[in-house]
Scaffold this motif. Structure first.
Motif, PDB file in Angstrom:
ATOM      1  N   UNK A 159       0.831  -1.205   0.000  1.00 12.24           N
ATOM      2  CA  UNK A 159       0.000   0.000   0.000  1.00 12.24           C
ATOM      3  C   UNK A 159       0.869   1.261   0.000  1.00 12.24           C
ATOM      4  N   UNK A 160       0.255   2.382  -0.262  1.00 13.10           N
ATOM      5  CA  UNK A 160       0.994   3.643  -0.308  1.00 13.10           C
ATOM      6  C   UNK A 160       1.666   3.933   1.032  1.00 13.10           C
ATOM      7  N   UNK A 161       2.792   4.608   0.945  1.00 13.49           N
ATOM      8  CA  UNK A 161       3.461   5.123   2.134  1.00 13.49           C
ATOM      9  C   UNK A 161       2.556   6.202   2.712  1.00 13.49           C
ATOM     10  N   UNK A 162       2.443   6.241   4.033  1.00 20.50           N
ATOM     11  CA  UNK A 162       1.720   7.335   4.682  1.00 20.50           C
ATOM     12  C   UNK A 162       2.737   8.146   5.459  1.00 20.50           C
ATOM     13  N   UNK A 163       2.811   9.438   5.137  1.00 20.47           N
ATOM     14  CA  UNK A 163       3.806  10.340   5.725  1.00 20.47           C
ATOM     15  C   UNK A 163       3.107  11.582   6.263  1.00 20.47           C
ATOM     16  N   UNK A 164       3.479  11.982   7.455  1.00 19.23           N
ATOM     17  CA  UNK A 164       3.003  13.246   8.014  1.00 19.23           C
ATOM     18  C   UNK A 164       3.879  14.330   7.402  1.00 19.23           C
ATOM     19  N   UNK A 165       3.294  15.185   6.604  1.00 18.25           N
ATOM     20  CA  UNK A 165       4.087  16.182   5.882  1.00 18.25           C
ATOM     21  C   UNK A 165       4.761  17.158   6.838  1.00 18.25           C
ATOM     22  N   UNK A 166       4.087  17.536   7.920  1.00 17.04           N
ATOM     23  CA  UNK A 166       4.638  18.524   8.852  1.00 17.04           C
ATOM     24  C   UNK A 166       5.859  17.997   9.617  1.00 17.04           C
ATOM     25  N   UNK A 167       5.815  16.729  10.018  1.00 21.82           N
ATOM     26  CA  UNK A 167       6.898  16.176  10.848  1.00 21.82           C
ATOM     27  C   UNK A 167       7.873  15.314  10.059  1.00 21.82           C
ATOM     28  N   UNK A 168       7.464  14.845   8.883  1.00 19.49           N
ATOM     29  CA  UNK A 168       8.278  13.936   8.104  1.00 19.49           C
ATOM     30  C   UNK A 168       8.161  12.486   8.559  1.00 19.49           C
ATOM     31  N   UNK A 169       7.446  12.254   9.647  1.00 24.98           N
ATOM     32  CA  UNK A 169       7.292  10.906  10.195  1.00 24.98           C
ATOM     33  C   UNK A 169       6.558  10.015   9.198  1.00 24.98           C
ATOM     34  N   UNK A 170       7.084   8.809   9.001  1.00 21.09           N
ATOM     35  CA  UNK A 170       6.428   7.823   8.137  1.00 21.09           C
ATOM     36  C   UNK A 170       5.630   6.898   9.041  1.00 21.09           C
ATOM     37  N   UNK A 171       4.320   6.849   8.800  1.00 16.14           N
ATOM     38  CA  UNK A 171       3.434   6.048   9.629  1.00 16.14           C
ATOM     39  C   UNK A 171       3.161   4.685   9.032  1.00 16.14           C
ATOM     40  N   UNK A 172       3.366   4.541   7.728  1.00 16.39           N
ATOM     41  CA  UNK A 172       3.223   3.240   7.059  1.00 16.39           C
ATOM     42  C   UNK A 172       4.228   3.218   5.919  1.00 16.39           C
TER      43      UNK A 172
END
Length: 173
Positions: A159-172
Motif C-alpha cells: 500500500x501507499x506510504x503514509x507520511x506526516x508532511x509537517x513532521x516527516x514521520x512515516x506512519x506506514x
C-alpha cells in the motif's frame, strides 16, 4: 461528467490492490464501507484525488499548498495534512489531520475525474485480512454490496506510504 450515486460503494483498482471507495460527502456510504470492512470510524480514512481542487474542502489551504510543493504528488505517497474546518468527522475519525493522496495511478485518477470528486480509498478487504488484488475476489468477498469497476491495479507490491508532511514521520512503509 457522470455522477457517482450518492450512497454507492465501489471497488476499483489502485496502485497496489483493489480499493473500496465512495463519495466522501456521503456519510451513509462511508459508514457502509466501515461496516463492510469491520473497521472503526475513529481510525479515519484516506482520500484520493486526480487534482488538488478535489481536496480543497477536506484539507486546510496552506497545508494543501505545501503538499503540492513537496514533490510527492502525483504518486503513491499518502500525506497526513491538517483537515479543513468543514472536513467531516466520518472521514478524519478521531484525528485533526486527514490522509490524502493525489494518485498517479491512471485508472483511479480517471475515476476521480469522471465523478468530479475525491474518493474514499481504503483497501478492499476486511480489517486485518490481505488486500484483494483481483476483481473476482472482491466480488466474491463483498457480493452485491459493492459495484466492482474492473481494471488493472498498479505495480506496487505494498500500500501507499503514509507520511506526516509537517513532521516527516512515516506512519506506514
Amino acid at each position: 461528467m457522470k455522477r457517482l450515486a450518492p450512497h454507492r460503494v465501489i471497488a476499483y483498482p489502485t496502485e497496489s490492490c483493489y480499493g473500496l471507495g465512495c463519495n466522501p460527502r456521503s456519510r451513509r456510504a462511508v459508514l457502509r464501507i466501515l461496516k463492510l470492512k469491520r473497521r472503526p470510524q475513529a481510525k479515519g480514512l484516506i482520500l484520493i484525488a486526480s487534482h488538488a481542487q478535489q481536496l480543497v474542502r477536506y484539507v486546510s489551504k496552506p497545508a494543501l499548498q505545501a503538499a503540492l510543493a513537496s514533490g510527492f504528488w502525483p504518486g503513491p505517497v499518502t500525506l497526513l495534512l491538517p483537515a479543513a474546518k468543514q472536513c467531516p468527522i466520518w472521514l478524519k475519525g478521531r484525528h485533526q489531520k486527514i490522509a490524502v493522496r493525489m494518485t498517479g495511478h491512471r485508472p483511479a485518477a480517471r475515476l476521480c475525474s469522471r465523478f468530479g470528486t475525491a474518493l474514499v480509498s481504503t483497501s478492499a478487504n476486511r480489517s486485518g485480512q490481505k488486500a484483494l488484488k483481483q476483481a473476482r475476489h472482491v466480488q466474491h468477498a463483498f457480493g452485491q454490496q459493492v459495484q466492482v469497476i474492473r481494471g488493472k491495479i498498479g505495480k506496487a507490491n505494498r500500500p501507499s506510504v503514509i507520511r506526516d508532511l509537517a513532521t516527516g514521520q512515516i506512519l506506514r512503509h
